[in-house]
Structure formats: C-alpha cells, structure tokens
Design an enzyme around this catalytic site. Structure first.
Site, PDB file in Angstrom:
ATOM      1  N   GLY A  67      45.666  32.759  29.894  1.00 35.37           N
ATOM      2  CA  GLY A  67      45.909  34.197  29.813  1.00 35.37           C
ATOM      3  C   GLY A  67      46.626  34.537  28.521  1.00 35.37           C
ATOM      4  O   GLY A  67      47.550  35.352  28.498  1.00 35.37           O
ATOM      5  N   ILE A  72      52.362  38.570  28.405  1.00 33.54           N
ATOM      6  CA  ILE A  72      53.314  37.465  28.476  1.00 33.54           C
ATOM      7  C   ILE A  72      52.719  36.190  27.910  1.00 33.54           C
ATOM      8  O   ILE A  72      53.395  35.422  27.217  1.00 33.54           O
ATOM      9  CB  ILE A  72      53.779  37.259  29.927  1.00 33.54           C
ATOM     10  CG1 ILE A  72      54.640  38.450  30.377  1.00 33.54           C
ATOM     11  CG2 ILE A  72      54.576  35.969  30.074  1.00 33.54           C
ATOM     12  CD1 ILE A  72      55.092  38.382  31.826  1.00 33.54           C
ATOM     13  N   GLY A  73      51.435  35.940  28.159  1.00 39.73           N
ATOM     14  CA  GLY A  73      50.792  34.735  27.633  1.00 39.73           C
ATOM     15  C   GLY A  73      50.776  34.714  26.118  1.00 39.73           C
ATOM     16  O   GLY A  73      51.078  33.690  25.488  1.00 39.73           O
ATOM     17  N   TYR A 211      47.973  39.738  46.958  1.00 38.93           N
ATOM     18  CA  TYR A 211      48.537  39.439  45.634  1.00 38.93           C
ATOM     19  C   TYR A 211      49.875  38.722  45.752  1.00 38.93           C
ATOM     20  O   TYR A 211      50.082  37.673  45.133  1.00 38.93           O
ATOM     21  CB  TYR A 211      48.694  40.733  44.832  1.00 38.93           C
ATOM     22  CG  TYR A 211      49.437  40.531  43.530  1.00 38.93           C
ATOM     23  CD1 TYR A 211      48.827  39.871  42.460  1.00 38.93           C
ATOM     24  CD2 TYR A 211      50.744  40.982  43.365  1.00 38.93           C
ATOM     25  CE1 TYR A 211      49.504  39.675  41.264  1.00 38.93           C
ATOM     26  CE2 TYR A 211      51.430  40.787  42.183  1.00 38.93           C
ATOM     27  CZ  TYR A 211      50.814  40.132  41.137  1.00 38.93           C
ATOM     28  OH  TYR A 211      51.495  39.920  39.966  1.00 38.93           O
ATOM     29  N   LYS A 215      51.082  34.733  44.801  1.00 41.01           N
ATOM     30  CA  LYS A 215      52.198  34.408  43.915  1.00 41.01           C
ATOM     31  C   LYS A 215      53.297  33.631  44.645  1.00 41.01           C
ATOM     32  O   LYS A 215      54.024  32.846  44.026  1.00 41.01           O
ATOM     33  CB  LYS A 215      52.764  35.690  43.301  1.00 41.01           C
ATOM     34  CG  LYS A 215      51.815  36.347  42.309  1.00 41.01           C
ATOM     35  CD  LYS A 215      51.479  35.400  41.152  1.00 41.01           C
ATOM     36  CE  LYS A 215      50.662  36.066  40.074  1.00 41.01           C
ATOM     37  NZ  LYS A 215      50.421  35.173  38.907  1.00 41.01           N
TER      38      LYS A 215
END
Length: 353
Positions: A67, A72-73, A211, A215
């Site tokens: 990603g 963030i990646g 979701y 996580k």
C-alpha cells in the site's frame, strides 16, 4: 441489656469502619500506582523515545512496504528511505508506484523496486511475489495495504464482493506477506514486522463490523507473532492509528488530531522496537484512552450514532452527485461533451473501486 447490645454494635461498626478504611486506602493506592505507571509508559512511549537515538538501520538493508503509493504507506517508504533503506514498493497502481519510486530515488539515492499487484486477487499472487522477492535481504516489512467501506453501513448492506475484498486485503495480505518475509529475517536473526491496524479496532464497532473485525485479527496476529519470535531477534509491532490526513479523506482539514501521514509516521517510527502495540501518535493515544473509559453500552450507542450520521452525509452527497450528472445529461447544448464527461467519470469510478 439494651445498652450492652448498642455498645456491641458500636464496637462492630468501628471494626468494619477500620476494615473499609483499609480496603479504600488499598484500592486508592492501586489506582494511583496504575495511573502513574500508565502515565510513565505514555511519556516514555511518545516523548522520551524521540529524545534519544534509535538505530532503525540495524534491521537490514531493504524494506518492503505494501500500500505504498499513498498515505501512511508512502510516508513509511519516505521515512525508511531517509534512514538509508532500499525500498520495495507494492501497490496495485503501477503509475502511482512509478511516481513514488522516482521521488525516493532522486531525493534519497536509494535503490527502489516496484511490484504492481491486486491484493484482492487469488492466492497465486503470493507465489509470484515470493519469487520476485527471492534475492532481496528484507530487514523491515510494513503491512499497510488495506480497504474499508466507502462509508459506514449495516452488515447486510455490504456486498459480497466488498466483504471478499476486505478479507483478502486486510487479513490475507498481512498474513501471507509476513509468512513470505519472516523466514528471511529468521535466517539472519534480525528483522521488524510492522502491521498497520486501526484505533477503531480496540472494540467492535457497529456499522463497521467486518472492517473492525479484520483489523482486530491484525492486532491478534501481531501480538501472537511477537511472543513467538521476540527471542529470535524479530520485532513485531502493531500500529493502530485513528484518522490520518491522506488523499482518501482530503475533504477534511488536517490538524492536531488529524495529522498529515508524514507527521504520523515521524512519530510512529520512534516506537519501533520499544512498544509492541501503539497508536503511533500521542494525540491518537489520548483519544483511544478516552474512548476506552466508556462503558461498552455507551460506546456502542455513541459509535452507532456517529456512524449513522456519517452514512447519511455520504448517501446525501452521493445522491447530489448522481442528480448533478442527470441534470447535465439533459442539457441538449453540450451533448457530445456531456457524453465524454460522463464516460470519464464512469471509468474513474471503476478504477477507484
């Protein structure tokens, strides 16, 4: 007789009063010690760690980031390249990867490789990636790739395809990528696995059911792997941020509680090797701590209320866009331009999906 009974009651009351005073003092001491310890850990995790040097380069020469084309990646890629790591960028868009790769190579002078892959595809993609990564001595992997609903919604309103992509990308990708890279780290006795979760996964969340469940899996996997391999030189960290300003939520205004991705990663990277599970950014840690103080019933009511409001806003916005498109289609003076514009929107929407 009556006076003796009353005297006995007074003696008993005095005894129980003393007992309750001792119990109360013990409980108060426990609370003070507990909060003092939490405060010290908070200061150490988010402030003191930024004051003394942190040798991130000790893990190796290469870092793999999934990603990596945005958010963030991309910020992790920039930070690790600045620390001297060669980078393997993995994402689905080759064009965005190329832009990021060129920028990293130009700014930091590191070797950058790219792998364009759709993580929602079948299991065969991991065999191909394992072969592509075969000659690379990976020191750090950042499992950042993930998907979410377009907006909060009830479980039965989510399509089968969306649920399948969510499981494949949020769960399978983190699991398989770690399974591919970890043997390389074990052979050297050194390495770091950074798994990106979300601060919303500290509790089950209504209207984000699948979701947050995906996580929570990432958090559980990270903690288990940490205990399995920490004595073999492997650092496994789970980072659980709240909202971070990226292209996905660019309609919002960045600020103290909504940092730019670069600001977030600059804080989060300092916790690597020092904290197994972290919010990464101290204002997010304060928010998560405040939410965790709420009773489950109150948290669920609050989350359901907020997500309902967000869903209504998103649906209203979607209807406005559709209505605007329909009005434009009815304009006879720009029929050719309208047709071309509508086709363009459809293709963009398909690509984003």
């Amino acid at each position: 007789m009556t006076e003796g009974f009353i005297s006995l009651l007074r003696e008993k009351a005095t005894v129980w009063k003393n007992v309750l005073c001792v119990v109360g003092a013990a409980y108060a001491t426990k609370v003070v010690i507990s909060w003092s310890w939490k405060t010290l850990r908070f200061v150490r995790e988010y402030f003191l760690c930024r004051l003394y040097s942190h040798d991130i380069k000790r893990f190796g020469g290469w870092a793999v980031v999934t990603g990596a084309a945005d958010g963030i990646g991309k910020a992790y890629s920039q930070k690790l390249a600045a620390c001297g790591y060669n980078i393997v960028l993995i994402d689905r868009s080759h064009g965005n990867l190329q832009v990021t790769a060129d920028a990293l190579a130009l700014e930091h002078g590191v070797d950058v490789r790219m792998i364009a892959v759709e993580f929602g595809a079948d299991q065969s993609i991991y065999g191909k990636m394992e072969r592509q990564l075969g000659d690379i001595d990976v020191g750090i992997i950042v499992n950042n790739v993930g998907v979410m609903y377009d907006y909060p919604n009830f479980f039965l309103e989510i399509s089968h395809q969306t649920l399948w992509n969510l499981i494949q990308v949020n769960i399978a990708a983190t699991t398989f990528m770690t399974h591919i890279i970890l043997p390389k780290m074990l052979s050297r006795g050194c390495g770091a696995v950074i798994n990106i979760s979300t601060g919303a996964a500290h509790r089950p969340c209504p209207q984000l059911a699948a979701y947050t469940a995906s996580k929570i899996y990432v958090q559980s996997l990270s903690e288990a792997l940490h205990h399995e391999y920490r004595h073999k030189g492997i650092v496994v960290q789970c980072v659980s941020p709240l909202l971070v300003y990226t292209q996905r939520n660019r309609a919002l205004n960045p600020g103290f509680f909504l940092p730019h991705a670069e600001t977030f990663v600059d804080h989060a990277i300092c916790t690597l090797g020092r904290q197994m599970h972290t919010a990464g950014y101290w204002p997010h840690a304060l928010q998560v701590g405040a939410l965790n103080l709420l009773p489950s019933s109150l948290f669920n009511y609050f989350a359901n209320h907020v997500n309902t409001a967000m869903r209504r806003i998103a649906v209203r916005s979607l209807k406005k866009r559709q209505s605007g498109t329909n009005i434009t289609d009815c304009n006879p003076t720009n029929s050719s331009q309208t047709s071309q514009h509508t086709s363009s929107l459809t293709n963009e929407s398909t690509n984003n999906t």
